[in-house]
Write an enzyme that holds these catalytic residues in place. Structure first.
Site, PDB file in Angstrom:
ATOM      1  N   GLU A 126       0.847  -1.193   0.000  1.00 49.74           N
ATOM      2  CA  GLU A 126       0.000   0.000   0.000  1.00 49.74           C
ATOM      3  C   GLU A 126       0.881   1.241   0.000  1.00 49.74           C
ATOM      4  O   GLU A 126       1.792   1.345   0.820  1.00 49.74           O
ATOM      5  CB  GLU A 126      -0.905   0.012   1.243  1.00 49.74           C
ATOM      6  CG  GLU A 126      -1.982   1.078   1.171  1.00 49.74           C
ATOM      7  CD  GLU A 126      -2.939   1.001   2.356  1.00 49.74           C
ATOM      8  OE1 GLU A 126      -4.131   1.269   2.172  1.00 49.74           O
ATOM      9  OE2 GLU A 126      -2.485   0.687   3.478  1.00 49.74           O
ATOM     10  N   GLU A 300      -6.213  -3.800  12.518  1.00 53.39           N
ATOM     11  CA  GLU A 300      -5.926  -4.596  11.310  1.00 53.39           C
ATOM     12  C   GLU A 300      -6.967  -5.688  11.097  1.00 53.39           C
ATOM     13  O   GLU A 300      -7.324  -5.993   9.955  1.00 53.39           O
ATOM     14  CB  GLU A 300      -4.531  -5.194  11.408  1.00 53.39           C
ATOM     15  CG  GLU A 300      -3.416  -4.175  11.589  1.00 53.39           C
ATOM     16  CD  GLU A 300      -3.470  -3.026  10.597  1.00 53.39           C
ATOM     17  OE1 GLU A 300      -3.739  -3.274   9.407  1.00 53.39           O
ATOM     18  OE2 GLU A 300      -3.237  -1.875  11.007  1.00 53.39           O
TER      19      GLU A 300
END
Length: 846
Positions: A126, A300
């Site tokens: 990312e 997460e």
């Protein structure tokens, strides 16, 4: 470089041509040496026949490109993109290439453990870095199935998003074959490889399905890995999220891997989450860090639904990932873990402080941000996208009700599973369930920038009761939006030495002025706290009597959340120049000893250090700094033996110590001649003391080398880099500048550590680097990776607090070309901090 920065327009054009990506089959050869690895990728996709497009691929060498059986010239590849001419309706693309390992924490990062010489790899994709490992249509809306096959040394472990189907052994290598993934975006694919050690467990989810759990780290760190605690928090998260969302976990297994030299806190790769190694505690850490790790684990895990199962179409809706994960992680912490009593106080101290600071920079932006290209999104992983978004979601949940909110999410996940969404998709489901018009709310809260300020107007009757109470809402110049707020008014009065709430009023605030008729006739309390319980997102200004009470008795407030709101209000008041910086210093020193929330202690000590470094008027700054450091040492000596408070106070004192007597105290702590009961000078604390002594001129490079020889670990190397950079000599600063800015020879984490030390010590030694900074940063920004350049641009912004430096920054920003918008934003944030410091310094003299 052209081709490095994908624009939104290019992504939309490509998505109109690539109608569907079916699958990627990716073969990686990790046995090719320390510089490159082999990558063979087969992509199957549908397209508009006869059109031309490109696939992203940051390559070292491209060996072959075969499109639908036809060999394309290798010069179709320019090192960043590969041109694909004359597409068919059904396409098969095969590319063989050599790709580069990195040491920047982007793409496939390669690390050599100094303890045993073993090599460890992990991927970080990312925003746009899966293209560093395999050719890919690098945009979140072109989802596909990904099947990995990885050749690696035989003693390595390889982990990916899916379980392996087989491991084939061939002499001294193994080939790991993994099941294809569900349809996901490329940025959450993952490869982690090396001689990682692991612990296994499992859980049974709400469907009765067994989910295998793994927890991994480098071999040299395994003795410190508390995997049982990681699994415990993970199980609590699974239970909470599946119950709230009424949507089962969407992947087959769940591995959590602690990897070296990681840039962020963690990354939500589907089924294979990576974390920074600082979350493995080899020495004593604060309770705040332990709680932060739990929040990160839950954050997460929440991403498995927000971001991985359902993904934003383009990066302007990044908040659909990060704001939700940030809010849901704190909600899970507060409702289903042992951290529950302090969860929202921690949110107030940490996330809210971050959000308010970010929202007052010139770079602030709406939560739903305008994202023109990848450079825009890379700098938008900030306090708006994470912390303000989470704060606003808390306000939304208070408005529509948590039950309605979660019911809407269930429909949202069902409708868009393994697909992509935009803001309107979420609002549609929330409106359908709650019956409220959320478009107007969205425009005010999600689509406009800036933070409002709420202040009280109080009139007291002769008998001591309230004759009038009203809240006035204002906005900052340039952000002319007034917003609705659902909030609590708390009335607090002193009773038996405690500042205790006597009345609670829940009200709606809207428009410029909101009268509170329910308060009329009530006894005037010592403290009227706007936004008690911290449901709203707004800066708070206390009335004169309430502020005087807070300054004197903040530590006596018997609610950690209420204290957090007051801490935040007074910090904002000081940062806005409406309270002398010296008074804020006294506020912290007089009240920090009574604060019980570890994150609040950590935040306020950080704010204290900022104030002492940048906000004091130069006329009295040095005397206040000396007195503050001495007072911190007194507080550390008075703190409970072995407590978190004692540990934090010693750390703050060490960072601020600079006089001969203060450095003598550090020397005595280091040698053991001075001891605090319950305080162990363990490995990491010893490094912290050594760094401070280096900054004070008490340690030389040879001393640091000797300390590193005793702790030649990754953490030791980073601490040594900080210590060397902190030495207050022209030679030490020049060497750090050369290694960081000129040669770029350091890995990402060692560079970050060196930057942390650069401005430690005598500021006169680094004053000469002001002009060199402005001469260097554009070249750094253009030639280095995003992560590495950001460290330099933000970390080395000049720390000379004068009008001349502010003028130089303003002039520099005027000269930047149009294509350097991301650089301009980062430098402008440094300029903003400098301008605020000068404003607060002037107010401190008044």
């Amino acid at each position: 470089m052209p081709g490095m920065n994908l624009t939104r327009a290019e992504a939309e054009q490509r998505a109109s041509l690539i109608q569907r990506v079916d699958s990627y089959t990716i073969d990686l050869d990790l046995t090719r040496g320390e510089r490159v690895f082999g990558s063979r990728t087969v992509v199957r996709f549908d397209a508009v026949p006869g059109q031309e497009t490109f696939i992203d691929a940051i390559t070292d060498t491209v060996h072959s490109i075969v499109l639908n059986g036809e060999n394309l010239p290798v010069d179709c590849a320019d090192g960043l993109r590969i041109t694909l001419p004359s597409l068919a309706q059904k396409n098969e693309l095969v590319i063989e290439a050599d790709m580069l390992y990195t040491n920047t924490g982007e793409g496939l990062h390669r690390f050599v453990d100094p303890v045993d010489g073993e090599v460890y790899l992990y991927s970080q994709f990312e925003v746009p870095d899966s293209r560093r490992v395999y050719p890919v249509f690098e945009q979140p809306d072109l989802k596909a199935e990904f099947e990995f096959r990885v050749k690696a040394p035989a003693h390595w472990v390889v982990v990916s998003n899916q379980p392996e189907t087989s491991v084939d052994e061939q002499a001294d290598i193994k080939v790991w074959n993994f099941k294809p993934t569900p349809r996901i975006s490329s940025y959450i694919t993952a490869i982690i490889a090396g001689p990682y050690a692991g612990v296994s467990s499992s859980l049974t989810n709400s469907q009765g399905r067994e989910i295998k759990l793994g927890c991994y780290a480098r071999k040299s760190l395994m003795e410190y890995l508390d995997a049982d605690e990681i699994f415990h928090i993970t199980r609590q998260g699974f239970e909470f999220f599946e119950e709230q969302f009424k949507t089962p976990y969407p992947f087959e297994k769940y591995d959590q891997l602690f990897v070296p030299e990681f840039n962020a806190g963690a990354m939500e790769n589907a089924g294979a989450v990576t974390f920074l190694e600082s979350y493995i505690f080899r020495s004593k850490v604060t309770e705040a860090i332990i709680e932060r790790r739990a929040i990160t684990v839950l954050h997460e895990l929440a991403h498995m639904w927000f971001g991985d199962l359902v993904t934003m179409k383009w990066w302007n809706d990044l908040w659909l990932n990060e704001s939700f994960a940030e809010f849901m992680s704190t909600l899970a912490l507060a409702e289903n873990t042992s951290f529950a009593p302090e969860a929202w106080a921690t949110f107030s101290a940490s996330e809210k402080t971050w959000a308010y600071n970010q929202d007052q920079l010139s770079s602030t932006h709406p939560i739903v941000a305008p994202i023109r290209d990848l450079q825009d999104v890379q700098v938008n992983f900030d306090g708006i996208t994470y912390a303000k978004g989470a704060s606003v979601l808390r306000q939304l949940v208070a408005w529509v009700g948590q039950e309605n909110f979660m019911a809407a999410l269930k429909v949202y996940f069902e409708k868009h599973a393994y697909g992509n969404t935009v803001l309107d998709d979420l609002l549609t489901e929330l409106e359908a369930i709650s019956g409220r018009d959320l478009r107007a709310w969205s425009k005010l809260w999600l689509e406009t920038a800036g933070v409002n300020t709420l202040s009280t107007e109080v009139e007291e009757a002769e008998d001591g009761t309230l004759a009038r109470l009203a809240l006035r809402q204002t906005f900052a110049e340039g952000y002319e939006t007034l917003r609705p707020h659902r909030l609590i008014l708390g009335f607090y009065s002193m009773k038996d030495g405690a500042l205790t709430r006597t009345h609670r009023l829940e009200i709606d605030v809207d428009g410029e002025l909101t009268e509170v008729p329910e308060a009329v006739g009530l006894a005037r309390p010592d403290l009227i706290l706007v936004n008690d319980e911290d449901l709203a997102y707004a800066k708070i200004r206390l009335d004169e009597r309430s502020r005087a009470t807070a300054v004197t008795h903040l530590g006596a407030i018997d609610s950690s959340v209420a204290r957090g709101v007051v801490w935040g209000s007074l910090w904002d008041t000081a940062r806005d120049g409406q309270m002398p910086a010296r008074q804020f210093v006294e506020l912290v020193l007089n009240n920090i000893g009574a604060e019980t929330n570890s994150t609040a202690v950590r935040t306020q000590l950080t704010n204290l250090e900022t104030t002492l470094r940048a906000y004091l008027n130069p006329a009295h700054a040095e005397s206040v700094r000396q007195q503050a450091a001495d007072r911190l040492w007194e507080l550390a000596q008075q703190a409970e033996a072995g407590s978190d408070k004692q540990f934090q106070l010693v750390g703050a004192f060490a960072r601020l110590a600079h006089t001969d007597s203060q450095l003598d105290t550090l020397e005595a702590l280091m040698s053991g001649n001075t001891q605090l009961e319950g305080l162990e000078i363990d490995t990491d604390l010893r490094w912290a003391l050594l760094i401070s002594l280096s900054a004070g001129g008490r340690r030389r490079k040879t001393d640091i080398d000797a300390a590193l020889a005793d702790d030649n670990t990754a953490t030791g190397q980073q601490s040594a880099a900080t210590a060397r950079a902190a030495i207050p000599t022209a030679e030490a600063k020049a060497e750090t500048w050369r290694a960081v800015v000129e040669t770029g020879e350091l890995s990402n984490n060692v560079q970050r550590a060196a930057i942390l030390g650069f401005y430690r010590g005598n500021p006169q030694v680094t004053a000469q680097y002001t002009e060199r900074y402005f001469e260097s940063v554009e070249k750094v920004w253009r030639e280095r990776s995003h992560e590495v350049s950001t460290q330099i641009i933000t970390g080395l912004f000049p720390r000379v607090y004068t009008q001349q430096v502010l003028d130089r920054a303003e002039d520099y920003l005027e000269t930047l070309p149009e294509d350097a918008a991301a650089l301009k934003r980062q430098v402008a944030e440094g300029r903003d901090a400098l301008a605020r410091a000068l404003k607060v310094q002037a107010a401190d003299m008044a």
